[in-house]
Design an enzyme around this catalytic site. Sequence first.
Site, mmCIF file in Angstrom:
data_model
loop_
_atom_site.group_PDB
_atom_site.id
_atom_site.type_symbol
_atom_site.label_atom_id
_atom_site.label_comp_id
_atom_site.label_asym_id
_atom_site.label_seq_id
_atom_site.Cartn_x
_atom_site.Cartn_y
_atom_site.Cartn_z
ATOM 1 N N ASP A 1 -10.194 18.801 -9.433
ATOM 2 C CA ASP A 1 -11.087 17.940 -10.201
ATOM 3 C C ASP A 1 -12.496 18.519 -10.260
ATOM 4 O O ASP A 1 -13.205 18.312 -11.254
ATOM 5 C CB ASP A 1 -11.118 16.529 -9.605
ATOM 6 C CG ASP A 1 -11.442 15.477 -10.647
ATOM 7 O OD1 ASP A 1 -10.947 15.608 -11.783
ATOM 8 O OD2 ASP A 1 -12.191 14.538 -10.349
ATOM 9 N N GLU B 1 -22.561 14.313 -9.476
ATOM 10 C CA GLU B 1 -21.120 14.346 -9.232
ATOM 11 C C GLU B 1 -20.673 15.734 -8.766
ATOM 12 O O GLU B 1 -19.879 15.854 -7.825
ATOM 13 C CB GLU B 1 -20.364 13.941 -10.501
ATOM 14 C CG GLU B 1 -18.884 13.698 -10.296
ATOM 15 C CD GLU B 1 -18.281 12.947 -11.454
ATOM 16 O OE1 GLU B 1 -17.325 13.487 -12.049
ATOM 17 O OE2 GLU B 1 -18.753 11.843 -11.781
ATOM 18 N N GLU C 1 -13.227 8.407 -18.486
ATOM 19 C CA GLU C 1 -14.036 7.688 -17.504
ATOM 20 C C GLU C 1 -13.334 6.414 -17.029
ATOM 21 O O GLU C 1 -13.335 6.090 -15.837
ATOM 22 C CB GLU C 1 -15.397 7.335 -18.111
ATOM 23 C CG GLU C 1 -16.238 8.533 -18.520
ATOM 24 C CD GLU C 1 -16.876 9.258 -17.345
ATOM 25 O OE1 GLU C 1 -16.149 9.604 -16.392
ATOM 26 O OE2 GLU C 1 -18.095 9.485 -17.380
ATOM 27 N N GLU D 1 -3.956 12.758 -18.056
ATOM 28 C CA GLU D 1 -4.325 12.157 -16.778
ATOM 29 C C GLU D 1 -3.094 12.030 -15.867
ATOM 30 O O GLU D 1 -3.165 12.309 -14.665
ATOM 31 C CB GLU D 1 -4.961 10.781 -17.000
ATOM 32 C CG GLU D 1 -6.342 10.827 -17.618
ATOM 33 C CD GLU D 1 -7.408 11.349 -16.660
ATOM 34 O OE1 GLU D 1 -7.169 11.369 -15.435
ATOM 35 O OE2 GLU D 1 -8.484 11.744 -17.141
#
Length: 223
Positions: free
Chosen positions: A48, A90, A142, A212
Amino acid sequence: MEAKITATETWRRKHRLLHAGATRHPFIRGIRDGNIDISAFKTWLGQDYMFVRAFVPFVASVLTKAWKGSNDSDNDVEVILGGMAALNDEISWFKREASKWGVQLSNIAPQKANQEYCRFLESLTSPEVEYTVAIVAFWVIETVYQESFAHCLEDGSKTPPELKETCQRWGNEGFGEYCNSLGKIVDRQLEKASDDVISKAEATFLQVLEYEVDFWNMSNGGT
């Protein structure tokens, strides 16, 4: 009078199985139930991090499309800019977390599912891709994380204490409000979009959910 069902809510209901597959994946349920394989979490962490670095130019392109394709009164640019500003923090968080878990980010290569997802993101940066289509992708990406990690913070969850910070990062109420703001932008854009653009946008919604699911599968030891 009943509230009108929004386009985004209609899509969620219409494609509820795929949506649930992305937001209630076994990887997420493993965190929530407290039986996650830590090696799977470390895989997700490294992959990620690679994804977020590719996500930055995509968000920059959405910001450009918003500047050209929205009205000042709608505040689209401000909402997207706020999300983009958070990406710097992040990336720093991923680096700190990787250090804590002993994950060497410099040695990680993106796996196939990650590569394909990042290529998809890059394709959406094209000037030919409509703002409506791009903002749909942004919103879904998101929102999947918000809904997934918020699930791990619900009453009755057995999320390991060492993973609660990760879940809080995306599952908190503030991030949920931000995702709702993106959803309102999407619905507003869809209301004035042509049938062709709406079809493209829905196809993009489905593609993101599929990517995803593939990303969670990869993290859980799949390919």
